[in-house]
Design a protein around this motif. Structure first.
Motif, PDB file in Angstrom:
ATOM      1  N   TRP A 228     -15.064  10.249 -15.206  1.00 37.51           N
ATOM      2  CA  TRP A 228     -13.813   8.637 -14.514  1.00 37.51           C
ATOM      3  C   TRP A 228     -14.786   7.486 -14.899  1.00 37.51           C
ATOM      4  O   TRP A 228     -13.208   6.075 -15.411  1.00 37.51           O
ATOM      5  CB  TRP A 228     -13.829   9.277 -12.591  1.00 37.51           C
ATOM      6  N   ALA A 229     -15.438   6.901 -14.322  1.00 36.75           N
ATOM      7  CA  ALA A 229     -15.399   5.137 -14.727  1.00 36.75           C
ATOM      8  C   ALA A 229     -16.278   5.162 -16.172  1.00 36.75           C
ATOM      9  O   ALA A 229     -15.231   3.765 -16.354  1.00 36.75           O
ATOM     10  CB  ALA A 229     -17.107   5.548 -14.462  1.00 36.75           C
TER      11      ALA A 229
ATOM     12  N   GLN B  17      -5.047  10.098 -23.789  1.00 40.07           N
ATOM     13  CA  GLN B  17      -6.328  11.726 -22.866  1.00 40.07           C
ATOM     14  C   GLN B  17      -6.022  12.632 -22.689  1.00 40.07           C
ATOM     15  O   GLN B  17      -7.230  14.066 -21.899  1.00 40.07           O
ATOM     16  CB  GLN B  17      -6.692   9.882 -21.829  1.00 40.07           C
TER      17      GLN B  17
ATOM     18  N   PRO C  39     -16.638  -4.502 -20.466  1.00 42.21           N
ATOM     19  CA  PRO C  39     -15.872  -2.850 -20.939  1.00 42.21           C
ATOM     20  C   PRO C  39     -17.231  -1.830 -21.636  1.00 42.21           C
ATOM     21  O   PRO C  39     -17.188  -0.722 -21.285  1.00 42.21           O
ATOM     22  CB  PRO C  39     -15.356  -2.523 -20.389  1.00 42.21           C
TER      23      PRO C  39
ATOM     24  N   PHE D  71     -17.166  -3.068 -11.418  1.00 39.95           N
ATOM     25  CA  PHE D  71     -15.795  -2.893 -11.796  1.00 39.95           C
ATOM     26  C   PHE D  71     -14.390  -3.984 -10.877  1.00 39.95           C
ATOM     27  O   PHE D  71     -13.398  -4.187 -11.685  1.00 39.95           O
ATOM     28  CB  PHE D  71     -15.314  -1.588 -11.089  1.00 39.95           C
TER      29      PHE D  71
ATOM     30  N   VAL E  78      -9.922   1.760 -19.660  1.00 39.55           N
ATOM     31  CA  VAL E  78      -8.156   0.587 -19.489  1.00 39.55           C
ATOM     32  C   VAL E  78      -8.251  -0.288 -19.996  1.00 39.55           C
ATOM     33  O   VAL E  78      -7.121  -0.818 -20.597  1.00 39.55           O
ATOM     34  CB  VAL E  78      -8.728   1.266 -18.393  1.00 39.55           C
TER      35      VAL E  78
ATOM     36  N   PHE F 168     -13.886   6.482 -18.419  1.00 40.85           N
ATOM     37  CA  PHE F 168     -12.376   6.542 -17.875  1.00 40.85           C
ATOM     38  C   PHE F 168     -11.750   4.739 -18.076  1.00 40.85           C
ATOM     39  O   PHE F 168     -10.377   4.478 -18.754  1.00 40.85           O
ATOM     40  CB  PHE F 168     -11.187   7.513 -17.402  1.00 40.85           C
ATOM     41  N   LEU F 169     -11.601   4.940 -17.054  1.00 41.22           N
ATOM     42  CA  LEU F 169     -11.634   3.105 -16.228  1.00 41.22           C
ATOM     43  C   LEU F 169     -11.878   1.904 -16.827  1.00 41.22           C
ATOM     44  O   LEU F 169     -10.762   1.119 -17.102  1.00 41.22           O
ATOM     45  CB  LEU F 169     -11.934   3.404 -14.797  1.00 41.22           C
ATOM     46  N   LEU F 170     -12.991   2.393 -17.533  1.00 39.59           N
ATOM     47  CA  LEU F 170     -13.564   1.410 -18.226  1.00 39.59           C
ATOM     48  C   LEU F 170     -12.881   1.167 -19.709  1.00 39.59           C
ATOM     49  O   LEU F 170     -12.530  -0.022 -20.529  1.00 39.59           O
ATOM     50  CB  LEU F 170     -14.453   0.886 -19.285  1.00 39.59           C
TER      51      LEU F 170
ATOM     52  N   MET G 222      -0.794   2.518 -20.981  1.00 39.06           N
ATOM     53  CA  MET G 222      -1.785   3.384 -20.855  1.00 39.06           C
ATOM     54  C   MET G 222      -0.479   4.479 -20.490  1.00 39.06           C
ATOM     55  O   MET G 222      -1.300   5.830 -20.651  1.00 39.06           O
ATOM     56  CB  MET G 222      -1.069   2.580 -18.899  1.00 39.06           C
TER      57      MET G 222
ATOM     58  N   PHE H 108     -11.458  -5.799 -13.306  1.00 40.04           N
ATOM     59  CA  PHE H 108     -10.164  -5.142 -12.962  1.00 40.04           C
ATOM     60  C   PHE H 108      -9.167  -6.043 -12.392  1.00 40.04           C
ATOM     61  O   PHE H 108      -7.884  -6.142 -11.939  1.00 40.04           O
ATOM     62  CB  PHE H 108      -9.867  -3.782 -12.674  1.00 40.04           C
TER      63      PHE H 108
END
Lengths: 251, 279
Positions: free
Chosen positions: B100-101, A242, B161, A8, B107, B103-105, A235, A12
């Motif tokens: 959540w993970a 979402q 991702p 991650f 982004v 969803f983060l991926l 976003m 990021f």
């Protein structure tokens, strides 16, 4: 777990870096950081071409999102409601565009739009983006339709509603969250797309095309500033989409 | 019979739109590859000049090889890097964390890929933060830009991702009873992984790898800004040829070669994913 964190972090790292450096005073980013500054935002936003690009991006994203959502909904509804010959070819036709490499889409679009005499116009970019974004709209609408009880529409017909009436007062209201979230996602896709836009844009540049052109120049933290701004815009759209999707799950 | 206007209102727009603005452009591109370019003007024709010219150049084949090899490496690398992460997301965390993970991926898809690549350019630079940190540890500086390594970092940024999402979804879909049955029958974790989990998630793993291949094969940003575009990849070749005047027919030849390659890979992969299921 540690491994997960590392992966991650890798994904990021560039996003966070560009946000941090958009507020960093040093032109050539090094560690330790320089001072906090909004200088890059000021320079970026004092450039008329950035504003112009912003305007273009907005027009393109909103129009392309409207068109591709309409197209996506119509296609999803067809897939949900009807069976016909060559249906699998029809679906393949609808879903194929994202598998074509962007550079190739750009070249083909450029040649085609040039023939039609609309390369270099915003119309050209809108057309290209609609082709590329419609499959996403279709997928989202189709997912929502699959949650709808087919008896619902039939019940409306039995109560004497015409097909159009049933569409207006049953199907569309049921799909509204999906339609709005498809609109947001396709707008975000268009707002971010730069390869095809770069090929066909000519002088009417969108924001990502301006970024690309600054990038071809030199190390320039303005990119971080514009990029962070674009990121926040996209976003917002994605989060709205979402939220609509999760809310409809609970409903 | 009366024509059902309602039905066609929903069905026809896609057909008309895709014919006009998707199939049309691609067909024109194919046709264009047979056109003649003279004095910087294209004239419709049916000659093989462009094909001859492209196919006989060694720089085309060099670019083809580089692109193919790098995309394969990217696909394998992405699959290997993603798998432990997907495995952890599928089996080791709660549903909430997994949602959540994922969803983060999602982004990164909506952050400008260009800006992310620019950030890597800054991070990996000879005087950049990573080398500075390594410098405190007494190693480096390494020149990581303008190399295959740089390109790979870019490809991974692009594809990881998506590959993790695809792998996680397919791993999470495996019937837990199957895995527990394997354990109860005395299979070791490693044996369970290779004999039960991987075969059951095969389709997702292969589709992930194929997407990694397709995306890296077509990308021009990473090889250009992180790889220094030496040697050029096919997509860089297309851009150079297109942007330098009226050489669109030559670019079309490269584009067709790319589509054919992608098609072959996709068909082979689908065959591998679904083919041997029956036996």
């Amino acid at each position: 777990m540690l491994y997960l964190a590392i992966v991650f972090a890798f994904v990021f790292a560039p996003i966070i870096t560009s946000m941090i450096f958009s507020f960093n005073s040093d032109r050539f980013p090094t560690v330790p950081l320089g001072e906090f500054t909004t200088h890059w935002y000021e320079t970026a936003f004092s450039r008329p071409e950035v504003w112009e690009a912003m305007q273009n991006s907005l027009i393109v994203a909103l129009t392309a999102a409207t068109l591709s959502t309409a197209l996506g909904f119509a296609t999803a509804y067809t897939d949900y409601r009807y069976n016909f010959r060559f249906k699998s070819a029809y679906i393949a036709l609808a879903l194929l565009p994202p598998t074509i490499p962007l550079v190739i889409m750009g070249l083909a679009m450029l040649a085609w739009l040039a023939r039609l005499g609309i390369s270099g116009t915003l119309t050209g970019i809108i057309i290209a983006h609609t082709v590329m974004a419609a499959p996403f709209a279709m997928a989202i609408c189709r997912l929502r339709l699959s949650q709808m009880d087919p008896a619902l529409e039939a019940a409306a017909w039995n109560l004497g509603a015409s097909q159009w009436r049933a569409m207006r007062s049953v199907v569309v209201p049921f799909c509204l969250p999906a339609i709005v979230s498809a609109f947001c996602l396709t707008a975000a896709v268009s707002f971010d797309e730069f390869v095809v836009a770069w090929f066909v844009s000519g002088l009417n540049k969108t924001v990502p095309v301006v970024i690309l052109e600054i990038l071809q120049g030199n190390v320039d933290p303005q990119i971080n500033a514009i990029g962070t701004f674009v990121f926040l815009t996209s976003m917002t759209l994605v989060v709205v989409a979402q939220l609509l999707i999760t809310r409809r799950r609970k409903a | 019979m009366r024509i059902d206007g309602y039905r066609y209102t929903w069905r026809l727009p896609l057909i008309v739109w895709q014919a006009l603005f998707f199939i049309g452009p691609l067909m024109l591109m194919v046709a264009m590859s047979f056109w003649l370019v003279r004095n910087y003007r294209m004239t419709p024709d049916f000659v093989f000049d462009n094909w001859d010219r492209m196919m006989s150049r060694s720089f085309f084949w060099d670019a083809y090889e580089v692109t193919l090899v790098r995309a394969c490496v990217a696909a394998v690398l992405a699959t290997l890097i993603a798998f432990p992460a997907s495995y952890a997301l599928a089996f080791k965390v709660s549903d909430t964390v997994r949602r959540w993970a994922i969803f983060l991926l999602v982004v990164p898809f909506f952050t400008s890929y260009l800006v992310r690549i620019y950030a890597w350019q800054v991070l990996l630079a000879e005087s950049g933060p990573i080398n500075a940190v390594l410098g405190f540890g007494g190693i480096g500086p390494f020149s990581m830009l303008n190399s295959g390594f740089g390109t790979m970092v870019g490809y991974m940024t692009l594809v990881l991702p998506l590959v993790i999402i695809l792998q996680t979804t397919s791993l999470a879909g495996i019937d837990r009873n199957l895995i527990e049955a394997a354990w109860n029958l005395g299979a070791s974790p490693v044996r369970t992984l290779f004999r039960v989990i991987i075969p059951a998630a095969k389709v997702g793993l292969i589709i992930g790898a194929v997407f990694a291949f397709i995306l890296s094969f077509g990308d021009f940003v990473s090889p250009f800004y992180l790889g220094g575009s030496k040697p050029p990849t096919l997509s860089i070749l297309i851009i150079d040829t297109t942007k330098s005047g009226q050489q669109w027919p030559l670019a079309a030849v490269v584009a067709i070669m790319m589509i054919v390659t992608l098609f072959v890979v996709a068909v082979a992969a689908v065959g591998a994913a679904y083919g041997r299921r029956r036996s």
